[in-house]
Design an enzyme around this catalytic site. Structure first.
Site, PDB file in Angstrom:
ATOM      1  N   VAL A 101       0.800  -1.220   0.000  1.00  9.74           N
ATOM      2  CA  VAL A 101       0.000   0.000   0.000  1.00  9.74           C
ATOM      3  C   VAL A 101       0.839   1.280   0.000  1.00  9.74           C
ATOM      4  CG1 VAL A 101      -2.082  -1.017   0.963  1.00  9.74           C
ATOM      5  CG2 VAL A 101      -0.291  -0.194   2.510  1.00  9.74           C
ATOM      6  N   TYR A 127       8.614   5.848  14.595  1.00  5.68           N
ATOM      7  CA  TYR A 127       7.242   5.356  14.637  1.00  5.68           C
ATOM      8  C   TYR A 127       6.288   6.417  15.187  1.00  5.68           C
ATOM      9  CZ  TYR A 127       3.278   2.348  15.910  1.00  5.68           C
ATOM     10  OH  TYR A 127       2.030   1.788  16.047  1.00  5.68           O
ATOM     11  N   LYS A 129       2.897   8.235  13.358  1.00  7.97           N
ATOM     12  CA  LYS A 129       1.547   8.173  13.916  1.00  7.97           C
ATOM     13  C   LYS A 129       1.013   9.571  14.225  1.00  7.97           C
ATOM     14  CE  LYS A 129       0.852   3.843  13.430  1.00  7.97           C
ATOM     15  NZ  LYS A 129      -0.146   3.396  12.442  1.00  7.97           N
ATOM     16  N   ILE A 181      -1.584  -3.838  22.161  1.00  7.32           N
ATOM     17  CA  ILE A 181      -2.585  -4.809  21.749  1.00  7.32           C
ATOM     18  C   ILE A 181      -1.905  -6.141  21.439  1.00  7.32           C
ATOM     19  CG2 ILE A 181      -4.470  -5.310  20.157  1.00  7.32           C
ATOM     20  CD1 ILE A 181      -4.946  -2.793  21.865  1.00  7.32           C
TER      21      ILE A 181
END
Length: 254
Positions: free
Chosen positions: A64, A155, A159, A188
């Protein structure tokens, strides 16, 4: 009736983890789902599971961060299901290392995967949404957009960009029926999340079970994030636009 009855949903990074949970949940709630993922085998396995459960889905392979692959995958999804009115921009990854050891190539690559991908996916899907009179876009951000973590400067920066992307799309396209929001998970229990924990621990950052419990009570599940994305994608969130929904059990509230 399902909460996404009559909807066509595209999920990037929709084969496994939080994206996979969202693909299954969206289909369960009535959407025709297009799973776009770099790993076609995993995407097809997700689609098979959705179909066995009575849902409608198709898988398409794409990196993507590549415009040509995104355009081909979106065209394939439209041919299979019609134009999307739900887009879950979920695909992303992580680089964990000391800032001074981060290379320019890593900087460019992670921005391409985590940020450019949202630009490419949204640009490919938006015309079809606008032609239908509206749609809902959900972008996966993170607690890392607002809570800095050692060894994650790269990172965290990507974000933070995702946050602003979602807000700016919301403002520009609100009057044309488009909603765009960000869902922001904490730690998570996915392959991505568990790798993050391992890599941070290896570099001396305390993300032990006890530390995570102190910050957010426990580690979250992919399904909990998928349910938050479902709310933002659905018409139940018809007046929610440009928002950031934290799924972190109070991590960022403390």
């Amino acid at each position: 009736m399902g909460r996404l009855d009559g909807k066509v949903a595209i999920v990037s990074g929709g084969a496994t983890g939080m994206g996979g949970a969202a693909s299954s949940l969206f289909a369960q709630e009535g959407a025709k789902v297009a799973v776009i993922d770099r790993n076609l085998q995993a995407g097809e396995e997700r689609v098979d599971a959705i179909r066995r459960a009575g849902g409608t889905a198709a898988a398409f392979q794409a990196d993507v961060s590549d415009a040509g692959q995104v355009e081909a995958a979106v065209k394939g999804a439209e041919a299979a299901h019609g134009p999307a009115n739900v887009l879950f921009n979920h695909a992303g990854t992580i680089v964990i290392k000391p800032f001074l050891e981060t290379t320019e190539e890593e900087w460019d690559w992670l921005h391409a995967v985590n940020v450019k991908s949202m630009f490419l996916m949204t640009k490919a899907v938006l015309p079809g949404m606008l032609a239908q009179g509206g749609g809902s876009i959900v972008c996966t951000s993170s607690i890392s957009a607002v809570a800095g973590t050692p060894m994650e400067v790269l990172y965290d920066t990507t974000k933070g960009a995702v946050h602003m992307f979602a807000r700016a799309i919301a403002v520009e396209f609100r009057d044309r029926g488009i909603r765009c929001n960000a869902v922001c998970p904490g730690f998570i229990e996915t392959p991505h999340g568990l790798r993050e924990v391992r890599d941070l621990q290896a570099l001396g950052v305390d993300v032990s079970e006890a530390a995570i419990a102190a910050q957010q009570g426990r580690i979250g599940t992919p399904e909990e994030v998928a349910k938050a994305a479902l709310f933002l994608a659905s018409d139940e969130a018809s007046f929610v636009n440009g928002a950031r929904l934290f799924v972190d059990n109070g991590f960022t509230a403390a």
